[in-house]
Design a protein around this motif. Structure first.
Motif, PDB file in Angstrom:
ATOM      1  N   ASN A 235     -44.355   7.307  15.594  1.00  0.00           N
ATOM      2  CA  ASN A 235     -44.470   5.882  15.248  1.00  0.00           C
ATOM      3  C   ASN A 235     -44.016   4.975  16.385  1.00  0.00           C
ATOM      4  OD1 ASN A 235     -41.735   6.596  14.872  1.00  0.00           O
ATOM      5  ND2 ASN A 235     -41.425   4.995  13.328  1.00  0.00           N
ATOM      6  N   ASP A 236     -44.273   5.404  17.619  1.00  0.00           N
ATOM      7  CA  ASP A 236     -44.054   4.557  18.792  1.00  0.00           C
ATOM      8  C   ASP A 236     -45.245   3.604  18.904  1.00  0.00           C
ATOM      9  OD1 ASP A 236     -43.866   3.427  21.336  1.00  0.00           O
ATOM     10  OD2 ASP A 236     -43.279   5.299  22.295  1.00  0.00           O
ATOM     11  N   THR A 237     -45.004   2.301  18.773  1.00  0.00           N
ATOM     12  CA  THR A 237     -46.106   1.334  18.836  1.00  0.00           C
ATOM     13  C   THR A 237     -46.334   0.807  20.243  1.00  0.00           C
ATOM     14  OG1 THR A 237     -44.701  -0.585  18.320  1.00  0.00           O
ATOM     15  CG2 THR A 237     -45.632   0.631  16.451  1.00  0.00           C
ATOM     16  N   PHE A 238     -45.601   1.329  21.225  1.00  0.00           N
ATOM     17  CA  PHE A 238     -45.834   1.000  22.630  1.00  0.00           C
ATOM     18  C   PHE A 238     -46.783   2.029  23.244  1.00  0.00           C
ATOM     19  CE2 PHE A 238     -42.092  -1.293  21.600  1.00  0.00           C
ATOM     20  CZ  PHE A 238     -41.914  -2.309  22.529  1.00  0.00           C
ATOM     21  N   PHE A 239     -46.474   3.307  23.042  1.00  0.00           N
ATOM     22  CA  PHE A 239     -47.282   4.389  23.607  1.00  0.00           C
ATOM     23  C   PHE A 239     -47.488   5.428  22.502  1.00  0.00           C
ATOM     24  CE2 PHE A 239     -44.508   2.610  26.915  1.00  0.00           C
ATOM     25  CZ  PHE A 239     -45.480   1.962  27.664  1.00  0.00           C
ATOM     26  N   GLY A 240     -48.554   5.228  21.743  1.00  0.00           N
ATOM     27  CA  GLY A 240     -48.831   6.066  20.597  1.00  0.00           C
ATOM     28  C   GLY A 240     -49.279   7.461  20.983  1.00  0.00           C
ATOM     29  N   PRO A 241     -49.409   8.354  19.989  1.00  0.00           N
ATOM     30  CA  PRO A 241     -49.743   9.753  20.272  1.00  0.00           C
ATOM     31  C   PRO A 241     -51.032   9.956  21.049  1.00  0.00           C
ATOM     32  CG  PRO A 241     -48.949   9.511  18.019  1.00  0.00           C
ATOM     33  CD  PRO A 241     -49.104   8.119  18.570  1.00  0.00           C
ATOM     34  N   ASP A 242     -52.077   9.204  20.739  1.00  0.00           N
ATOM     35  CA  ASP A 242     -53.344   9.405  21.454  1.00  0.00           C
ATOM     36  C   ASP A 242     -53.185   9.125  22.939  1.00  0.00           C
ATOM     37  OD1 ASP A 242     -54.558  10.089  19.087  1.00  0.00           O
ATOM     38  OD2 ASP A 242     -55.489   8.123  18.763  1.00  0.00           O
ATOM     39  N   LEU A 243     -52.510   8.036  23.271  1.00  0.00           N
ATOM     40  CA  LEU A 243     -52.339   7.675  24.677  1.00  0.00           C
ATOM     41  C   LEU A 243     -51.398   8.654  25.373  1.00  0.00           C
ATOM     42  CD1 LEU A 243     -52.786   5.861  27.093  1.00  0.00           C
ATOM     43  CD2 LEU A 243     -51.033   4.298  26.200  1.00  0.00           C
ATOM     44  N   SER A 244     -50.292   8.993  24.744  1.00  0.00           N
ATOM     45  CA  SER A 244     -49.331   9.886  25.406  1.00  0.00           C
ATOM     46  C   SER A 244     -49.937  11.267  25.639  1.00  0.00           C
ATOM     47  CB  SER A 244     -48.040   9.984  24.595  1.00  0.00           C
ATOM     48  OG  SER A 244     -48.247  10.569  23.328  1.00  0.00           O
ATOM     49  N   LYS A 245     -50.772  11.738  24.712  1.00  0.00           N
ATOM     50  CA  LYS A 245     -51.425  13.032  24.911  1.00  0.00           C
ATOM     51  C   LYS A 245     -52.428  12.964  26.062  1.00  0.00           C
ATOM     52  CE  LYS A 245     -50.900  14.579  20.120  1.00  0.00           C
ATOM     53  NZ  LYS A 245     -51.586  14.831  18.822  1.00  0.00           N
ATOM     54  N   ARG A 246     -53.134  11.848  26.174  1.00  0.00           N
ATOM     55  CA  ARG A 246     -54.049  11.679  27.308  1.00  0.00           C
ATOM     56  C   ARG A 246     -53.287  11.685  28.633  1.00  0.00           C
ATOM     57  NH1 ARG A 246     -57.309   6.439  27.058  1.00  0.00           N
ATOM     58  NH2 ARG A 246     -58.201   7.358  28.958  1.00  0.00           N
ATOM     59  N   MET A 247     -52.141  11.009  28.649  1.00  0.00           N
ATOM     60  CA  MET A 247     -51.332  10.974  29.862  1.00  0.00           C
ATOM     61  C   MET A 247     -50.872  12.381  30.243  1.00  0.00           C
ATOM     62  SD  MET A 247     -49.055   7.590  28.958  1.00  0.00           S
ATOM     63  CE  MET A 247     -47.897   7.828  30.318  1.00  0.00           C
ATOM     64  N   HIS A 248     -50.409  13.130  29.258  1.00  0.00           N
ATOM     65  CA  HIS A 248     -49.920  14.478  29.541  1.00  0.00           C
ATOM     66  C   HIS A 248     -51.049  15.384  30.027  1.00  0.00           C
ATOM     67  CE1 HIS A 248     -48.720  18.650  28.328  1.00  0.00           C
ATOM     68  NE2 HIS A 248     -47.663  18.288  29.036  1.00  0.00           N
ATOM     69  N   GLN A 249     -52.193  15.283  29.384  1.00  0.00           N
ATOM     70  CA  GLN A 249     -53.313  16.124  29.808  1.00  0.00           C
ATOM     71  C   GLN A 249     -53.726  15.800  31.239  1.00  0.00           C
ATOM     72  OE1 GLN A 249     -56.763  15.626  30.536  1.00  0.00           O
ATOM     73  NE2 GLN A 249     -57.064  17.854  30.657  1.00  0.00           N
ATOM     74  N   ALA A 250     -53.753  14.513  31.569  1.00  0.00           N
ATOM     75  CA  ALA A 250     -54.128  14.106  32.923  1.00  0.00           C
ATOM     76  C   ALA A 250     -53.099  14.581  33.941  1.00  0.00           C
ATOM     77  CB  ALA A 250     -54.278  12.588  32.987  1.00  0.00           C
ATOM     78  N   PHE A 251     -51.831  14.478  33.588  1.00  0.00           N
ATOM     79  CA  PHE A 251     -50.750  14.871  34.496  1.00  0.00           C
ATOM     80  C   PHE A 251     -50.783  16.361  34.784  1.00  0.00           C
ATOM     81  CE2 PHE A 251     -46.259  16.000  35.322  1.00  0.00           C
ATOM     82  CZ  PHE A 251     -45.949  15.109  36.330  1.00  0.00           C
ATOM     83  N   THR A 252     -50.871  17.170  33.749  1.00  0.00           N
ATOM     84  CA  THR A 252     -50.846  18.614  33.951  1.00  0.00           C
ATOM     85  C   THR A 252     -52.144  19.131  34.565  1.00  0.00           C
ATOM     86  OG1 THR A 252     -51.510  18.924  31.631  1.00  0.00           O
ATOM     87  CG2 THR A 252     -49.154  19.011  32.129  1.00  0.00           C
ATOM     88  N   ALA A 253     -53.280  18.514  34.219  1.00  0.00           N
ATOM     89  CA  ALA A 253     -54.548  18.924  34.824  1.00  0.00           C
ATOM     90  C   ALA A 253     -54.546  18.682  36.326  1.00  0.00           C
ATOM     91  CB  ALA A 253     -55.711  18.185  34.168  1.00  0.00           C
ATOM     92  N   ALA A 254     -53.792  17.671  36.753  1.00  0.00           N
ATOM     93  CA  ALA A 254     -53.703  17.358  38.184  1.00  0.00           C
ATOM     94  C   ALA A 254     -52.709  18.255  38.911  1.00  0.00           C
ATOM     95  CB  ALA A 254     -53.303  15.894  38.369  1.00  0.00           C
ATOM     96  N   GLY A 255     -51.918  19.022  38.160  1.00  0.00           N
ATOM     97  CA  GLY A 255     -50.980  19.943  38.790  1.00  0.00           C
ATOM     98  C   GLY A 255     -49.526  19.741  38.423  1.00  0.00           C
ATOM     99  N   GLY A 256     -49.211  18.667  37.672  1.00  0.00           N
ATOM    100  CA  GLY A 256     -47.827  18.410  37.294  1.00  0.00           C
ATOM    101  C   GLY A 256     -47.324  19.410  36.269  1.00  0.00           C
ATOM    102  N   ARG A 257     -45.985  19.568  36.231  1.00  0.00           N
ATOM    103  CA  ARG A 257     -45.337  20.510  35.307  1.00  0.00           C
ATOM    104  C   ARG A 257     -44.595  19.702  34.245  1.00  0.00           C
ATOM    105  NH1 ARG A 257     -41.495  24.083  38.866  1.00  0.00           N
ATOM    106  NH2 ARG A 257     -41.164  25.090  36.825  1.00  0.00           N
TER     107      ARG A 257
END
Length: 295
Positions: A235-257
């Motif tokens: 229930n974070d109304t700043f960075f909701g689950p859809d956005l945070s999951k997109r961020m994580h997928q982009a980060f790890t796909a680029a090589g981040g841990r």
């Protein structure tokens, strides 16, 4: 208006010794004693910080805790000196020296000249949503972390290669940015509700250029190799689950841990999860498991 930075740094070095230790040692769990202090850090951009540590001479492993951002200068002037006290004390009870800096342009340093502050500029703006600069705003705060590490290393207060960086909201975004430069002293990074451009105009789930935020996250991931733990709340109304999951997928796909954990709803607004003492039993098992894996 121009400021004599050298004079300010000399003055703050004196203040440091006057205010350090003004809070009495506290009895912590398991009979561990911790000491709460207020420091004035004579950095290139001087700033105040809340510091809590085990009683003793050290050196100690270091935890830096980065706070979030308000784009309203009046709100910044009323920013609390201690935002994450209970969370900081949790780490201190486990042997860490914890520093929670109050960024340039916040609190007492924002009263006289809100946009520039007394000691230095408010440097966390991202610009207009039509062309936001998430990248540089994150790296600007990350630079403060590097200054703090260098300063405390020179003072022989910390174990130089045993540093953990923690950040909430924009402070979490700065921690992700810091990971992209892979400072050798930092062995792990933990973020809570990390991001920039949330709740534009005060409206829930109204984000500033979310696609650009995801792109910037991927950019940091291309060079980031520091082990990370990302914690978000449903229930974070700043960075909701859809956005945070997109961020994580982009980060790890680029090589981040980065390990990603989405916590159940917390209170009326999950974005401020880490600031509540009631949240400690919820996040501490995840954090303990993550940090144990880095030993």
């Amino acid at each position: 208006m121009r400021f004599d930075v050298s004079a300010i740094r000399r003055h703050l070095a004196i203040v440091l010794f006057l205010v350090a230790g003004i809070v009495a040692p506290a009895r912590a769990e398991n009979d561990i004693r911790i000491q709460e202090e207020i420091w004035a850090l004579p950095l290139p951009l001087p700033m105040f910080a809340y510091l809590v540590r085990p009683v003793g001479d050290g050196p100690f492993p270091l935890v830096i805790m980065n706070h979030g951002v308000s784009l309203n200068p009046t709100d910044r002037s009323f920013f609390p000196l201690v935002e994450f006290r209970d969370a900081a004390k949790w780490f201190a009870r486990r042997g860490y020296l914890v520093v929670a800096p109050v960024g340039s342009g916040y609190g007492a340093a924002a009263i006289d000249i809100p946009e520039r502050a007394i000691y230095g500029p408010f440097f966390s703006k991202v610009g207009k949503c039509t062309n936001p600069n998430f990248h540089d705003a994150g790296l600007a705060v990350a630079q403060v972390d590097l200054w703090i590490i260098d300063y405390l290393t020179a003072e022989k207060r910390i174990i130089p290669k045993d540093v953990i960086v923690i950040g909430q909201s924009a402070g979490g975004w700065a921690s992700i940015a810091l990971s992209s430069v892979n400072p050798p002293q930092v062995k792990a990074i933990i973020t809570f509700a990390a991001g920039r451009g949330g709740r534009v105009g005060g409206k829930p789930n109204n984000n500033c250029a979310p696609d650009r935020l995801v792109e910037a996250t991927a950019d940091f991931g291309r060079t980031s190799r520091v082990p990370m733990l990302w914690i978000y709340i449903e229930n974070d109304t700043f960075f909701g689950p859809d956005l945070s999951k997109r961020m994580h997928q982009a980060f790890t796909a680029a090589g981040g841990r980065a390990e990603y954990h989405l916590m159940p709803p917390f209170g009326n607004e999950g974005h401020f999860f880490i600031g509540s003492p009631d949240a400690i039993p919820l996040w501490s098992p995840l954090v303990t498991q993550f940090l144990d894996a880095q030993k």
